[in-house]
Design a protein around this motif. Structure first.
Motif, mmCIF file in Angstrom:
data_model
loop_
_atom_site.group_PDB
_atom_site.id
_atom_site.type_symbol
_atom_site.label_atom_id
_atom_site.label_comp_id
_atom_site.label_asym_id
_atom_site.label_seq_id
_atom_site.Cartn_x
_atom_site.Cartn_y
_atom_site.Cartn_z
ATOM 1 N N ILE A 93 -10.963 -3.282 2.395
ATOM 2 C CA ILE A 93 -9.854 -3.487 3.330
ATOM 3 C C ILE A 93 -8.536 -3.081 2.684
ATOM 4 C CG2 ILE A 93 -8.547 -5.206 4.642
ATOM 5 C CD1 ILE A 93 -11.163 -6.816 4.876
ATOM 6 N N VAL A 94 -8.327 -3.523 1.436
ATOM 7 C CA VAL A 94 -7.057 -3.255 0.739
ATOM 8 C C VAL A 94 -6.868 -1.766 0.504
ATOM 9 C CG1 VAL A 94 -5.823 -3.564 -1.438
ATOM 10 C CG2 VAL A 94 -6.919 -5.520 -0.336
ATOM 11 N N PHE A 95 -7.942 -1.053 0.115
ATOM 12 C CA PHE A 95 -7.813 0.346 -0.280
ATOM 13 C C PHE A 95 -8.243 1.320 0.821
ATOM 14 C CE2 PHE A 95 -7.921 -1.892 -4.297
ATOM 15 C CZ PHE A 95 -7.029 -1.191 -5.092
ATOM 16 N N SER A 96 -8.388 0.842 2.066
ATOM 17 C CA SER A 96 -8.861 1.694 3.150
ATOM 18 C C SER A 96 -7.689 2.259 3.964
ATOM 19 C CB SER A 96 -9.787 0.894 4.065
ATOM 20 O OG SER A 96 -10.215 1.690 5.145
ATOM 21 N N LYS A 97 -7.916 3.424 4.541
ATOM 22 C CA LYS A 97 -6.947 3.974 5.487
ATOM 23 C C LYS A 97 -6.940 3.111 6.746
ATOM 24 C CE LYS A 97 -7.517 8.768 3.929
ATOM 25 N NZ LYS A 97 -7.912 10.150 4.320
ATOM 26 N N ILE A 98 -5.819 3.130 7.484
ATOM 27 C CA ILE A 98 -5.696 2.236 8.652
ATOM 28 C C ILE A 98 -6.543 2.717 9.832
ATOM 29 C CG2 ILE A 98 -3.399 1.411 8.011
ATOM 30 C CD1 ILE A 98 -2.271 3.330 10.124
ATOM 31 N N GLU A 99 -6.892 4.020 9.865
ATOM 32 C CA GLU A 99 -7.623 4.524 11.019
ATOM 33 C C GLU A 99 -9.119 4.723 10.756
ATOM 34 O OE1 GLU A 99 -6.033 7.579 8.429
ATOM 35 O OE2 GLU A 99 -4.924 6.253 9.793
ATOM 36 N N ILE A 100 -9.540 4.713 9.492
ATOM 37 C CA ILE A 100 -10.950 4.949 9.163
ATOM 38 C C ILE A 100 -11.265 4.321 7.811
ATOM 39 C CG2 ILE A 100 -10.515 7.172 8.014
ATOM 40 C CD1 ILE A 100 -13.160 8.162 9.250
ATOM 41 N N ARG A 131 0.814 -1.202 0.000
ATOM 42 C CA ARG A 131 0.000 0.000 0.000
ATOM 43 C C ARG A 131 0.858 1.266 0.000
ATOM 44 N NH1 ARG A 131 -4.959 -0.162 3.122
ATOM 45 N NH2 ARG A 131 -3.929 1.331 4.512
ATOM 46 N N PRO A 132 0.247 2.441 -0.299
ATOM 47 C CA PRO A 132 1.002 3.704 -0.283
ATOM 48 C C PRO A 132 1.577 4.044 1.085
ATOM 49 C CG PRO A 132 -1.094 3.977 -1.435
ATOM 50 C CD PRO A 132 -1.121 2.634 -0.807
ATOM 51 N N ASP A 133 0.946 3.548 2.184
ATOM 52 C CA ASP A 133 1.451 3.850 3.529
ATOM 53 C C ASP A 133 2.539 2.874 3.973
ATOM 54 O OD1 ASP A 133 -0.069 1.597 3.844
ATOM 55 O OD2 ASP A 133 -1.572 2.504 5.152
ATOM 56 N N GLY A 134 2.979 2.001 3.067
ATOM 57 C CA GLY A 134 4.059 1.071 3.392
ATOM 58 C C GLY A 134 3.613 -0.252 3.962
ATOM 59 N N ILE A 135 2.350 -0.415 4.276
ATOM 60 C CA ILE A 135 1.838 -1.677 4.820
ATOM 61 C C ILE A 135 1.694 -2.705 3.705
ATOM 62 C CG2 ILE A 135 -0.142 -2.784 5.930
ATOM 63 C CD1 ILE A 135 -0.619 -0.215 7.444
#
Length: 475
Positions: free
Chosen positions: A189-196, A133-137
């Motif tokens: 789930i795949v394209f969602s932000k981790i906090e919302i 993902r873009p956030d590194g996860i």
């Protein structure tokens, strides 16, 4: 008629703004037709009604340019077919990786994602799919062994985001998110932000890895589909077909139908009418009574009956349209023939013993060519709209993507009630524009070759000029 030369007609025609506009529109349509025939594969034309050929496309997707006018951007449907391939080997273990980069910059989640592949291998290699993902996860999507084979074989399969195993694998990684993801779909789930639960924009890297021992396998075909709600220039229909392809193929088909029907009808009508007028007496009476019978028949009901009982083939339909298209032209050409045959050069040719056929084709028909050209131009829109009407009623040839057939499919699936305007408006506009081009050309030619009409137009414009109106009112 004989006093107007081809040079005079050409000169007068290009003085007409209406004629020039018609030529410009027709040139664009012809260029579009040539571009369609030369650049779009014929397979798309042949497979128009094969649902299996359009499975990779989205269902009822809007055109992508709609995003230009939306505050909240809807996801575009992406079909990625060219992954970055890397091979690694460490003694006994071979690793092949296939990477797809997806730039996601939308305010809604995609509909789904699908990985389609065809692998050539022996034994039972392990296939793993993950996404960075873009956030590194990094999320692991699936890990599965391909079906065992002791010989070299080719195995084709698809991995869907709706697979239960894929969703279960993602739920096991719930600790990477700060909210409950169990009720979300895999794509959310795949394209969602981790906090919302909102889309995370940025670059996603989907990685497919194939592990095996000793032997080397290869993924022959590797496609990643990110399901979206917008696709192509003109969107898609309920059967996932790209409407831009249907509209483009409809252009040469419309011109073919219109020109073939109009040219054939004009030729038949001219020859029939001229022969009837030239022969006169009983021959003229018999031919004109037959013409009246055909003219009196209601064309549309007969076309419907013939399409239902005989065939709905597009070529049979063209033949039917020819049968009903020549009668009006025959009446006009007969009246012209009656005038021309009384002229001195025709009577002189008759006294010299020339055959009737020679006098008709050498002395009479050439005088009617300007009228013939105008009739062809004016007859084309009628042929196109008649075919479109029959197709809209479900009596057209479903194997050809004509504009009328597209409108029929739109009506069948309730496109108007569902607000699928991109399925209805473009084919209707194309029918109108094509008809308008030939109407412009036909009216421009008619005003040139018809002296009475030309004088009437000049008189009308003279009356409508401000100076003349004021002078007449004062008098």
């Amino acid at each position: 008629m004989s006093s107007i030369s081809s040079q005079d007609i050409k000169k007068e025609f290009f003085k007409s703004k209406m004629g020039i506009a018609g030529i410009v529109i027709l040139s664009i349509l012809i260029a579009t037709s040539l571009l369609t025939i030369t650049t779009i594969p014929v397979e798309t034309f042949q497979e128009w009604n094969n649902p299996g050929s359009w499975m990779e496309y989205p269902k009822a997707a809007t055109p992508i340019w709609v995003n230009l006018f939306l505050v909240e951007k809807i996801p575009e449907h992406k079909i990625l077919t060219d992954p970055k391939v890397d091979d690694f080997s460490n003694n006994e273990i071979n690793l092949s990786t296939y990477q797809f980069n997806v730039n996601f910059e939308y305010d809604q989640f995609p509909n789904d994602f699908i990985y389609s592949y065809s692998a050539e291998y022996s034994d039972s290699p392990l296939l793993e799919m993950s996404v960075l993902r873009p956030d590194g996860i990094k999320l692991k999507l699936i890990s599965s062994a391909l079906p065992y084979s002791n010989i070299k074989t080719i195995h084709a399969d698809k991995i869907f985001s709706t697979d239960a195993m894929l969703k279960k694998e993602l739920v096991l990684q719930e600790n990477k998110f700060n909210f409950n993801i169990k009720k979300l779909s895999a794509e959310e789930i795949v394209f969602s932000k981790i906090e919302i639960n909102k889309p995370l924009k940025g670059n996603y890297v989907f990685v497919i890895e194939v592990f095996e021992i000793d032997k080397k396998s290869e993924i022959i075909e590797s496609d990643l589909i990110i399901g979206g709600k917008a696709f192509g220039i003109m969107g898609t229909d309920e059967l996932r077909r790209d409407l831009a392809i249907g509209l483009l193929w409809g252009t040469p088909l419309a011109l073919f139908i219109g020109l073939v029907v109009s040219i054939a009808s004009v030729i038949m009508g001219l020859i029939y009418g001229v022969y009837s007028g030239f022969k006169g007496k009983k021959t003229d009476e018999v031919l004109m009574r037959f013409n009246d019978v055909i003219y009196a028949l209601p064309a549309l009901p007969f076309l419907i009956i013939l399409s239902v009982t005989i065939s709905n083939s597009i070529f049979v339909m063209i033949g039917f349209l020819m049968i009903f298209g020549w009668v009006g032209i025959a009446k006009v050409s007969r009246s012209m023939s009656l005038q021309i045959k009384t002229r001195g050069y025709v009577e002189a040719a008759s006294m010299m013993g020339q055959k009737d056929s020679k006098m008709i084709f050498k002395h009479i028909l050439p005088q009617l060519l300007p009228y013939a050209f105008a009739s062809v131009a004016i007859s084309v829109p009628a042929a196109i709209t008649t075919e479109a009407g029959l197709s809209f009623l479900g009596l057209g040839d479903p194997s050809f993507p004509t504009w009328g057939q597209i409108l029929h499919d739109a009506n069948t699936f309730g496109a108007a009630a569902r607000g699928l305007w991109w399925w209805i408006v473009p084919p209707g506009v194309m029918i109108a524009i094509t008809g308008l081009a030939f109407v412009f050309i036909g009216n421009a030619l008619d005003s040139i070759i018809n002296p009475k009409l030309k004088r009437s137009e000049e008189h009308t414009s003279e009356l409508q000029s401000p100076c003349n109106l004021v002078c007449r009112l004062l008098l």
